[in-house]
Design a protein around this motif. Structure first.
Motif: not given
Length: 66
Positions: A19, A33, A35-36, A38-40, A42
């Motif tokens: 990721c 990162d 994944g981090a 994308l989490r922004e 969510e």
């Protein structure tokens, strides 16, 4: 109506296993990162675009001598 736009833009090699997104620039190699990032987003209504550019070899070509 006013709008607020939040975006994430990077160009590099994606590793879905780790990721991460790795950019290679004149200043060096940088691993992000993904994944981090994308989490922004969510739970938000988003538009996602992923582009892959590859050279395509023609099945028939004429050489111009260049």
């Amino acid at each position: 109506m006013a709008e607020l736009t939040k975006s994430y833009a990077a160009k590099g090699v994606l590793s879905t296993l780790e990721c991460t997104l790795t950019e290679v620039t004149k200043k060096g190699t940088f691993t992000h990162d993904f994944g981090a990032a994308l989490r922004e987003f969510e739970g938000q209504d988003i538009t996602l675009s992923i582009t892959l550019k590859e050279k395509v070899t023609p099945i028939d070509s004429e050489s111009t001598g260049d």
